[in-house]
Design a protein around this motif. Structure first.
Motif, short mmCIF file in Angstrom:
data_model
loop_
_atom_site.label_atom_id
_atom_site.label_comp_id
_atom_site.label_asym_id
_atom_site.label_seq_id
_atom_site.Cartn_x
_atom_site.Cartn_y
_atom_site.Cartn_z
N SER A 25 -22.17 4.48 59.22
CA SER A 25 -22.61 6.11 59.31
C SER A 25 -21.30 6.94 58.83
N LYS A 26 -20.10 6.37 59.47
CA LYS A 26 -19.02 7.24 59.23
C LYS A 26 -18.92 7.45 57.58
N VAL A 27 -19.13 6.32 56.83
CA VAL A 27 -18.84 6.00 55.25
C VAL A 27 -19.80 7.22 54.89
N PHE A 28 -20.88 7.48 55.29
CA PHE A 28 -22.04 8.26 54.56
C PHE A 28 -21.82 9.81 54.96
N ILE A 29 -21.47 10.00 56.57
CA ILE A 29 -21.37 11.48 56.81
C ILE A 29 -19.94 12.01 56.42
N HIS A 30 -18.78 11.36 56.39
CA HIS A 30 -17.57 11.93 56.31
C HIS A 30 -17.13 11.63 54.80
N PRO A 31 -16.34 12.54 53.97
CA PRO A 31 -15.97 12.04 52.65
C PRO A 31 -14.81 11.18 52.77
N PHE A 32 -14.69 10.64 51.53
CA PHE A 32 -13.49 9.79 51.56
C PHE A 32 -12.19 10.67 51.12
N THR A 33 -11.04 10.59 51.52
CA THR A 33 -9.73 10.93 51.10
C THR A 33 -8.82 9.85 50.61
N PHE A 34 -8.11 10.24 49.84
CA PHE A 34 -7.24 8.95 49.23
C PHE A 34 -5.56 9.37 49.58
N ILE A 35 -4.95 8.37 50.25
CA ILE A 35 -3.62 8.50 50.43
C ILE A 35 -2.76 8.23 49.32
N LEU A 36 -2.47 9.13 48.67
CA LEU A 36 -1.65 9.16 47.46
C LEU A 36 -0.35 9.81 47.83
N THR A 37 1.00 9.22 47.33
CA THR A 37 2.05 9.74 47.27
C THR A 37 2.73 9.58 45.93
N GLN A 38 3.96 10.12 45.73
CA GLN A 38 4.93 9.67 44.84
C GLN A 38 5.47 8.38 44.35
N GLU A 39 5.39 7.75 45.73
CA GLU A 39 5.77 6.38 45.56
C GLU A 39 4.69 5.10 45.15
#
Length: 325
Positions: A25-39
């Motif tokens: 349910s969390k997958v459908f309710i909350h949007p995905f965000t990506f952990i993206l860094t310079q590394e």
């Protein structure tokens, strides 16, 4: 409490079902965000850019990866008889960690590395003369492929080498086969990049990688240091209690638990050397913790003390996630 749940399969099934429904349910309710860094590796950066534009396929990928992890965890644990009775505790604890000790909707390379960890564990826990070389070459190829996405996962080669060294089979030829397997994905990748004329971009991205994020960030406040020490001491105590438990079993089961100890050590090393923000790298240790908790729940002695240890480790992880984010 946990020993009581260990004996009640119906309660485990209800708990697992509730956790799985909540996770999905969390997958459908909350949007995905990506952990993206310079590394982040350039390959992972391209991965993020692609799936930011294709959210449907990201949803399919994340759910497929989750179901594969749960299937492998459950099948591996019960097939190798780490406990006398079949149990759902490994996947129950894994889902708890994903929802409480980690934000499942934040995508990082570590999510896919966990699939690699359980796959490598499955391939290298019990060698036979017929599957030895196949298991090792597949381990090398899988490590090589995943390390293109998450360079820290290359350290899993140490676990495979340790597994080879403690086996009763020949050593040096298998280690060479493992190294060749790890290199094959890179040979294919850089050959493709060479013909496209963009090899230099990937080489530059690797030059920009910054390891040991654990030491470079401001992790060492008084509170976080105390929590880390408590976490390590409690986890060491749990591992020791499980080791004593397996000392009374057949040697094949003792070797299987030694594999878990080696994996735990390897994942701790990955946390210390990762390029990821430290709070998100804790995901690496969720599989060893889930296995060790599940084994501990099956031991009838010192039940109250064991429950307290588990709760202390769990509370420490949640506290660290809160402090370090």
């Amino acid at each position: 409490m946990f020993y009581f749940l260990y004996k009640k399969n119906i309660l485990q099934t209800i708990l697992f079902g509730a956790l799985l429904i909540y996770t999905i349910s969390k997958v459908f309710i909350h949007p995905f965000t990506f952990i993206l860094t310079q590394e982040s590796t350039l390959f992972y950066q391209n991965f993020v850019h692609f799936f930011e534009k294709n959210s449907f396929w990201l949803l399919i990928l994340v759910l497929s990866n989750l179901f594969l992890q749960l299937l492998l965890l459950h099948f591996f644990f019960n097939k190798n008889k780490f406990t006398e009775n079949k149990t759902l505790f490994p996947i129950i604890w894994y889902l708890i960690f994903l929802n409480v000790g980690f934000d499942f909707n934040q995508i990082s390379p570590a999510i896919f590395t966990n699939t690699l960890i359980i796959t490598i564990l499955y391939l290298n826990t019990s060698y036979t003369p017929t599957n030895l070389q196949n298991s090792i070459i597949l381990s090398g190829i899988f490590i090589g492929i995943n390390s293109i996405l998450d360079i820290t996962s290359f350290l899993l080669i140490l676990f495979v080498i340790a597994s080879i060294l403690i086996s009763k089979f020949s050593k040096y030829k298998e280690i060479i086969i493992l190294l060749i397997g790890c290199l094959l994905p890179y040979i294919y990748l850089f050959t493709t990049l060479y013909f496209k004329g963009i090899t230099h971009l990937y080489i530059e991205s690797y030059n920009n990688l910054s390891f040991f994020a654990f030491f470079s960030e401001s992790n060492f406040t008084i509170l976080s240091s105390i929590v880390m020490i408590i976490l390590l001491l409690s986890f060491f105590t749990i591992s020791s209690l499980n080791k004593i438990h397996f000392d009374n079993r057949l040697i094949i089961f003792r070797k299987r638990y030694i594999s878990l100890i080696l994996l735990s050590t390897n994942t701790l090393l990955m946390i210390l050397t990762t390029t990821l923000p430290w709070a998100y790298s804790l995901l690496y240790i969720f599989i060893p913790l889930s296995f060790n908790f599940s084994i501990l729940h099956s031991i009838k002695k010192r039940v109250l003390f064991q429950d307290v240890l588990v709760l202390v480790v769990f509370a420490s992880i949640v506290t660290l996630e809160f402090i370090l984010k």
